[in-house]
Write a protein that holds these residues in place. Structure first.
Motif, PDB file in Angstrom:
ATOM      1  N   GLU A 193      15.855 -32.868 -17.593  1.00 52.77           N
ATOM      2  CA  GLU A 193      15.123 -34.130 -17.453  1.00 52.77           C
ATOM      3  C   GLU A 193      15.674 -34.878 -16.254  1.00 52.77           C
ATOM      4  OE1 GLU A 193      15.753 -38.115 -19.686  1.00 52.77           O
ATOM      5  OE2 GLU A 193      14.326 -36.959 -20.906  1.00 52.77           O
ATOM      6  N   HIS A 194      14.807 -35.312 -15.358  1.00 52.41           N
ATOM      7  CA  HIS A 194      15.225 -35.993 -14.135  1.00 52.41           C
ATOM      8  C   HIS A 194      14.682 -37.418 -14.133  1.00 52.41           C
ATOM      9  CE1 HIS A 194      16.909 -35.625 -10.052  1.00 52.41           C
ATOM     10  NE2 HIS A 194      16.067 -36.595  -9.761  1.00 52.41           N
ATOM     11  N   ASN A 195      15.457 -38.333 -13.544  1.00 52.45           N
ATOM     12  CA  ASN A 195      15.053 -39.729 -13.427  1.00 52.45           C
ATOM     13  C   ASN A 195      15.000 -40.104 -11.956  1.00 52.45           C
ATOM     14  OD1 ASN A 195      15.352 -40.652 -16.425  1.00 52.45           O
ATOM     15  ND2 ASN A 195      17.238 -39.544 -15.964  1.00 52.45           N
ATOM     16  N   TYR A 196      13.836 -40.565 -11.542  1.00 50.81           N
ATOM     17  CA  TYR A 196      13.621 -40.836 -10.126  1.00 50.81           C
ATOM     18  C   TYR A 196      13.021 -42.228  -9.952  1.00 50.81           C
ATOM     19  CZ  TYR A 196      11.590 -40.554  -5.454  1.00 50.81           C
ATOM     20  OH  TYR A 196      11.238 -40.813  -4.154  1.00 50.81           O
ATOM     21  N   LEU A 197      13.772 -43.116  -9.301  1.00 49.72           N
ATOM     22  CA  LEU A 197      13.294 -44.469  -9.019  1.00 49.72           C
ATOM     23  C   LEU A 197      12.431 -44.408  -7.762  1.00 49.72           C
ATOM     24  CD1 LEU A 197      13.561 -47.537  -9.834  1.00 49.72           C
ATOM     25  CD2 LEU A 197      15.412 -47.655  -8.148  1.00 49.72           C
ATOM     26  N   PHE A 198      11.118 -44.405  -7.938  1.00 55.52           N
ATOM     27  CA  PHE A 198      10.231 -44.227  -6.792  1.00 55.52           C
ATOM     28  C   PHE A 198       9.671 -45.550  -6.277  1.00 55.52           C
ATOM     29  CE2 PHE A 198       7.356 -44.313 -10.356  1.00 55.52           C
ATOM     30  CZ  PHE A 198       6.205 -44.915  -9.885  1.00 55.52           C
ATOM     31  N   ALA A 199       9.871 -46.625  -7.004  1.00 57.30           N
ATOM     32  CA  ALA A 199       9.456 -47.961  -6.578  1.00 57.30           C
ATOM     33  C   ALA A 199      10.284 -48.957  -7.376  1.00 57.30           C
ATOM     34  CB  ALA A 199       7.958 -48.186  -6.823  1.00 57.30           C
TER      35      ALA A 199
ATOM     36  N   ASN B 120      28.373 -17.111 -35.073  1.00 55.82           N
ATOM     37  CA  ASN B 120      27.669 -17.300 -33.806  1.00 55.82           C
ATOM     38  C   ASN B 120      28.650 -17.269 -32.640  1.00 55.82           C
ATOM     39  OD1 ASN B 120      25.483 -17.925 -35.534  1.00 55.82           O
ATOM     40  ND2 ASN B 120      26.026 -20.113 -35.483  1.00 55.82           N
ATOM     41  N   VAL B 121      28.337 -16.481 -31.658  1.00 55.55           N
ATOM     42  CA  VAL B 121      29.057 -16.509 -30.386  1.00 55.55           C
ATOM     43  C   VAL B 121      28.186 -17.288 -29.408  1.00 55.55           C
ATOM     44  CG1 VAL B 121      30.024 -15.143 -28.520  1.00 55.55           C
ATOM     45  CG2 VAL B 121      30.139 -14.293 -30.871  1.00 55.55           C
ATOM     46  N   PHE B 122      28.768 -18.283 -28.724  1.00 57.25           N
ATOM     47  CA  PHE B 122      27.913 -19.159 -27.912  1.00 57.25           C
ATOM     48  C   PHE B 122      28.527 -19.456 -26.546  1.00 57.25           C
ATOM     49  CE2 PHE B 122      30.749 -22.019 -30.170  1.00 57.25           C
ATOM     50  CZ  PHE B 122      31.120 -22.948 -29.199  1.00 57.25           C
ATOM     51  N   ILE B 123      27.623 -19.740 -25.626  1.00 55.70           N
ATOM     52  CA  ILE B 123      27.956 -20.252 -24.289  1.00 55.70           C
ATOM     53  C   ILE B 123      27.054 -21.448 -24.046  1.00 55.70           C
ATOM     54  CG2 ILE B 123      27.922 -19.791 -21.808  1.00 55.70           C
ATOM     55  CD1 ILE B 123      28.419 -16.866 -22.419  1.00 55.70           C
ATOM     56  N   ASN B 124      27.637 -22.537 -23.543  1.00 54.21           N
ATOM     57  CA  ASN B 124      26.854 -23.746 -23.320  1.00 54.21           C
ATOM     58  C   ASN B 124      27.251 -24.374 -21.994  1.00 54.21           C
ATOM     59  OD1 ASN B 124      24.978 -25.772 -24.890  1.00 54.21           O
ATOM     60  ND2 ASN B 124      26.521 -27.022 -23.860  1.00 54.21           N
ATOM     61  N   TRP B 125      26.270 -24.661 -21.172  1.00 49.93           N
ATOM     62  CA  TRP B 125      26.492 -25.329 -19.879  1.00 49.93           C
ATOM     63  C   TRP B 125      25.637 -26.585 -19.867  1.00 49.93           C
ATOM     64  CZ3 TRP B 125      29.575 -25.373 -15.733  1.00 49.93           C
ATOM     65  CH2 TRP B 125      29.135 -26.053 -14.593  1.00 49.93           C
ATOM     66  N   ALA B 126      26.260 -27.730 -19.667  1.00 53.91           N
ATOM     67  CA  ALA B 126      25.535 -29.001 -19.708  1.00 53.91           C
ATOM     68  C   ALA B 126      25.896 -29.844 -18.498  1.00 53.91           C
ATOM     69  CB  ALA B 126      25.856 -29.761 -20.996  1.00 53.91           C
ATOM     70  N   ALA B 127      24.987 -30.719 -18.131  1.00 54.49           N
ATOM     71  CA  ALA B 127      25.210 -31.644 -17.019  1.00 54.49           C
ATOM     72  C   ALA B 127      24.592 -32.990 -17.370  1.00 54.49           C
ATOM     73  CB  ALA B 127      24.598 -31.107 -15.727  1.00 54.49           C
ATOM     74  N   ASP B 128      25.253 -34.054 -16.954  1.00 57.86           N
ATOM     75  CA  ASP B 128      24.742 -35.408 -17.195  1.00 57.86           C
ATOM     76  C   ASP B 128      25.185 -36.292 -16.035  1.00 57.86           C
ATOM     77  OD1 ASP B 128      23.913 -37.872 -18.051  1.00 57.86           O
ATOM     78  OD2 ASP B 128      24.849 -37.760 -20.028  1.00 57.86           O
ATOM     79  N   THR B 129      24.269 -36.598 -15.139  1.00 58.95           N
ATOM     80  CA  THR B 129      24.567 -37.464 -13.995  1.00 58.95           C
ATOM     81  C   THR B 129      23.800 -38.777 -14.073  1.00 58.95           C
ATOM     82  OG1 THR B 129      22.781 -36.626 -12.563  1.00 58.95           O
ATOM     83  CG2 THR B 129      24.838 -35.376 -12.593  1.00 58.95           C
TER      84      THR B 129
ATOM     85  N   PRO C 129      17.600 -44.980 -18.019  1.00 62.50           N
ATOM     86  CA  PRO C 129      18.207 -44.625 -16.736  1.00 62.50           C
ATOM     87  C   PRO C 129      17.199 -44.766 -15.597  1.00 62.50           C
ATOM     88  CG  PRO C 129      17.661 -42.645 -17.970  1.00 62.50           C
ATOM     89  CD  PRO C 129      17.397 -43.803 -18.891  1.00 62.50           C
ATOM     90  N   SER C 130      17.729 -44.966 -14.401  1.00 65.47           N
ATOM     91  CA  SER C 130      16.869 -45.046 -13.216  1.00 65.47           C
ATOM     92  C   SER C 130      17.227 -43.990 -12.180  1.00 65.47           C
ATOM     93  CB  SER C 130      16.960 -46.441 -12.584  1.00 65.47           C
ATOM     94  OG  SER C 130      18.291 -46.725 -12.195  1.00 65.47           O
ATOM     95  N   SER C 131      18.288 -43.221 -12.427  1.00 64.48           N
ATOM     96  CA  SER C 131      18.658 -42.143 -11.510  1.00 64.48           C
ATOM     97  C   SER C 131      19.460 -41.096 -12.281  1.00 64.48           C
ATOM     98  CB  SER C 131      19.484 -42.675 -10.332  1.00 64.48           C
ATOM     99  OG  SER C 131      20.725 -43.186 -10.784  1.00 64.48           O
ATOM    100  N   GLY C 132      19.601 -39.929 -11.655  1.00 69.42           N
ATOM    101  CA  GLY C 132      20.379 -38.856 -12.256  1.00 69.42           C
ATOM    102  C   GLY C 132      19.551 -37.950 -13.151  1.00 69.42           C
ATOM    103  N   PHE C 133      20.200 -36.920 -13.660  1.00 68.92           N
ATOM    104  CA  PHE C 133      19.499 -35.956 -14.504  1.00 68.92           C
ATOM    105  C   PHE C 133      20.387 -35.532 -15.670  1.00 68.92           C
ATOM    106  CE2 PHE C 133      21.824 -33.315 -11.498  1.00 68.92           C
ATOM    107  CZ  PHE C 133      22.320 -32.287 -12.287  1.00 68.92           C
ATOM    108  N   ARG C 134      19.744 -34.976 -16.662  1.00 73.30           N
ATOM    109  CA  ARG C 134      20.426 -34.367 -17.804  1.00 73.30           C
ATOM    110  C   ARG C 134      19.875 -32.963 -17.976  1.00 73.30           C
ATOM    111  NH1 ARG C 134      19.114 -33.633 -23.222  1.00 73.30           N
ATOM    112  NH2 ARG C 134      17.159 -34.748 -22.883  1.00 73.30           N
ATOM    113  N   SER C 135      20.755 -31.997 -18.127  1.00 73.47           N
ATOM    114  CA  SER C 135      20.296 -30.622 -18.324  1.00 73.47           C
ATOM    115  C   SER C 135      21.265 -29.891 -19.247  1.00 73.47           C
ATOM    116  CB  SER C 135      20.187 -29.875 -16.988  1.00 73.47           C
ATOM    117  OG  SER C 135      21.462 -29.687 -16.411  1.00 73.47           O
ATOM    118  N   GLU C 136      20.760 -28.826 -19.857  1.00 69.34           N
ATOM    119  CA  GLU C 136      21.582 -28.016 -20.754  1.00 69.34           C
ATOM    120  C   GLU C 136      21.019 -26.601 -20.811  1.00 69.34           C
ATOM    121  OE1 GLU C 136      23.277 -28.017 -25.361  1.00 69.34           O
ATOM    122  OE2 GLU C 136      21.445 -29.118 -24.861  1.00 69.34           O
TER     123      GLU C 136
END
Length: 716
Positions: free
Chosen positions: A574-580, A523-532, A539-546
């Motif tokens: 997936e996003h986390n948003y503290l709206f109240a 397998n040849v692969f490329i992976n881009w991920a984020a975790d804030t 969690p109550s803020s930030g996002f996770r993506s891949e």
């Protein structure tokens, strides 16, 4: 006094005893002192008394000190927790899963001499005492100050009246066994409360003629029922050694204010109640304090000092010096601080870079001081390099993976400078072995190796009827280039080799029985991920993506006849948003697709819906509310999520779950309304020390009966 005009105004000393979180009661005493207009000439304190007293001596107003107490995350500060944004990306992948961690030193597993190093406590003290970085004599503070520590080698009391103020206070509050001892002026120091928790005589010796004292210490306990915690037992033992100092302190106090409360020494999260208790308890002493203030002003009027101190915004640094490193090259530190250059640093930037260094986990402690050199300021950063390795363990149970025990070994700078090696051994119904090795070049790209074995057993269904049991067994190894940006984003690209098979419990499909033999894939692969995310769990803020793109090539002769080379791509967000207050919205989306010729792609890369596991052995297994684990397969998948999380009491959470999506073997079937799946459920969670304890009741249009999902412990 018969003739006040012939008298000299006596000096007043304020003494604050040590008592952990109970010391928040002193806010009420300081407010009362301001209310009656009583200037203080000397201040002494031990442990929490040294922190509150030191802030007041440095010119902080009682209201400012109260605001500090309310703004600090005490759970994090007291347990060396940094915000996830400061953790290196690979550390986020392998941390936050353990119940216990033990250092490995001298080729054996050891026990740390203290639970915590005081990393965040050090930064907090440096921050608030930054206006007096260069004050060496504590008599030069707005109010002369003294604090007490204990020499760990001799057991003697050590009076601290000079040196580096933040570290003097840090030494005074180094609770034995909880915080690490402090090297200070050639001595090895712990909490002064071991021998003198009530330094009234020390303040008398400074020149105070009248003593006002606040004492939050409990009396010696006399009943078994009173010992409800480990800290209570330790406090009782230590109290035996400071009884004489307490007796002398009470005798020498002119106005003695007892402030013992029902709250424990570690109840820092109860600051609201403790502060309120202090204000109520100090109120009956108003008349005494007012009479003292009026009498002194009758002799000689003195207005209250200006209490407007605040932390520095920035400081000019002539030179940055790094101390204590042996394994890491000096160039590594240039990722965080430029060397040999006059620079104007904000205090915020210094603290941020210190936390980033600590978040790399190459160091068990990173401290800093400001010193003068030829009239210019030097930033001195002292690091304590981490132990060679750590052995950690965690436990987990859920309906899908069963019971598991995780044993992890983490090794840094063992297989080369700037190297990290993580190993996971999962023992249970679905065993797993994983090793991850990388070289960390800081702001520059590095490289890594990964090896893994897993065995995963799951059921197959016709709607909600079980028809078979499948076992995936996979060995894999990969080499990749690695680049992380600001600990939030990570890019990897490389080559992976897989050695895979799966078996049926019941030989329903003769074609599937062919796959009982192992086959090879490249397998040849490329992976881009984020975790804030601010927290991994709840969690109550930030996002996770891949975003992942993998080109899978069958290498075995027989597998090439059945499977075809395929491009497998997926995107997860997936996003986390503290709206109240206490309410968090958690929308998310998953899109996956497979590009291949007429033959089917290898089965370990099919998309599979079902289960509630956020971490799966198979990267293309997608959790879906109300659907059994890996219940639906396909080459294409779309999932939309909308979860609503409510923190209704302390560590208790209620989450409403709604998932909608589809999975199919062709794009046309994927968008056929007959293939649409709707899942819904309610989850009750408790954030425990072993990880989330959760009970989920859920259903979907795919299953005629409601499903119950149980999860116990950290996910791994």
């Amino acid at each position: 006094m018969d003739d006040p005009t012939s008298k000299t105004r006596p000096t007043v000393g304020l003494v604050l005893a040590g008592g952990g979180a109970k010391g928040f009661t002193y806010i009420g005493l300081l407010k009362m002192i301001h209310e009656v207009g009583l200037p203080i000439d000397y201040i002494g304190g031990t442990s929490i008394g040294s922190i509150i007293g030191g802030l007041y001596a440095a010119g902080y107003h009682p209201d400012s000190i109260e605001n500090m107490i309310r703004s600090i995350d005490w759970d994090a500060v007291l347990t060396d927790q940094i915000e996830r944004k400061y953790m290196a990306f690979e550390e986020k992948e392998f941390a936050e899963r353990f119940i216990i961690t033990l250092p490995i030193a001298n080729k054996s597993v050891t026990i740390s001499p203290s639970l915590f190093k005081g990393q965040e406590i050090n930064l907090m003290l440096n921050h608030y005492f930054s206006p007096f970085f260069l004050t060496d004599d504590f008599n030069d503070l707005p109010i002369p100050f003294v604090c007490i520590a204990t020499d760990l080698f001799t057991g003697d009391e050590v009076e601290l009246r000079s040196g580096y103020l933040p570290m003097a206070i840090r030494a005074s509050m180094s609770i034995p066994g909880y915080f690490s001892p402090i090297d200070y002026q050639g001595l090895y120091l712990v909490d002064g409360g071991v021998v003198n928790n009530f330094p009234v005589k020390n303040v008398k010796d400074m020149g105070a003629e009248i003593i006002v004292s606040g004492d939050d210490q409990p009396p010696l306990r006399s009943a078994r029922e009173e010992f409800t915690s480990l800290t209570g037992v330790l406090d009782q033992i230590i109290t035996f050694h400071r009884t004489e100092a307490n007796r002398i302190g009470v005798e020498l106090s002119d106005i003695y204010i007892p402030l013992d409360t029902k709250y424990g020494v570690m109840d820092f999260a109860e600051y609201d109640s403790i502060i309120a208790f202090g204000e109520r308890t100090c109120r009956p002493f108003y008349d005494q304090l007012k009479a003292l203030a009026d009498s002194l002003n009758e002799i000689e009027y003195r207005p209250m000092r200006d209490f407007s101190a605040k932390p520095l915004d920035e400081i000019n640094i002539h030179y940055v010096r790094i101390k204590g490193f042996h394994k890491m090259p000096k160039a590594y530190f240039e990722n965080y601080f430029k060397i040999d250059e006059d620079t104007l640093f904000s205090l915020e930037d210094i603290e941020k870079n210190i936390r980033l260094m600590y978040g790399s986990r190459f160091f068990e402690q990173v401290n800093y001081e400001i010193s003068t050199n030829g009239g210019k300021n030097d930033l001195v950063i002292e690091v304590t390099e981490a132990d060679p390795g750590y052995l950690s363990a965690g436990i987990h149970y859920d309906n899908d993976y069963g019971a598991s025990l995780l044993i992890n070994g983490s090794f840094r700078n063992v297989l080369g400078s700037r190297s990290k090696l993580f190993t996971d051994l999962v023992l249970g119904e679905n065993p797993r072995l994983r090793a991850f090795y990388m070289i960390d070049y800081g702001a520059r790209p590095g490289f890594g190796l990964k090896a893994e074995f897993y065995s995963l057993t799951f059921n197959t269904y016709d709607n909600d009827l079980k028809i078979n049991e499948i076992t995936f067994s996979n060995y894999s190894g990969s080499f990749f280039l690695n680049y992380s940006l600001r600990n939030f984003y990570n890019f990897r690209a490389g080559f992976e080799y897989e050695y895979f098979r799966f078996r049926q419990e019941v030989n329903i499909d003769k074609l599937l029985s062919t796959f009982a033999d192992f086959s090879s894939y490249g397998n040849v692969f490329i992976n881009w991920a984020a975790d804030t995310r601010d927290r991994l769990y709840f969690p109550s803020s930030g996002f996770r993506s891949e975003f992942s793109m993998k080109y899978v090539m069958p290498l075995s002769n027989w597998s090439r006849d059945i499977f075809t080379s395929s491009m497998v791509m997926h995107f997860n967000y997936e996003h986390n948003y503290l709206f109240a207050p206490r309410w968090v919205m958690r929308p998310g989306i998953f899109i996956g697709s497979t590009l291949s010729s007429v033959n089917q792609p290898p089965p370990q890369h099919w998309f599979a819906l079902g289960g509630m596991n956020p971490k799966n052995y198979v990267s293309t297994a997608i959790p879906f509310t109300g659907v059994r684990f890996i219940q639906k397969f396909g080459y294409h998948a779309v999932v939309l999520r909308f979860h609503m999380q409510y923190n209704f009491y302390r560590k208790l959470y209620l989450t409403l779950l709604t998932d909608a999506g589809t999975v199919a073997y062709s794009l046309n079937d994927a968008f056929d309304p007959d293939n649409y799946i709707l899942g819904y459920g309610t989850r009750f969670s408790y954030d425990s020390f072993i990880g989330p304890v959760e009970l989920t009741l859920m259903g979907s249009n795919l299953n005629s009966k409601p499903l119950l999902f149980i999860n116990l412990g950290f996910w791994f």
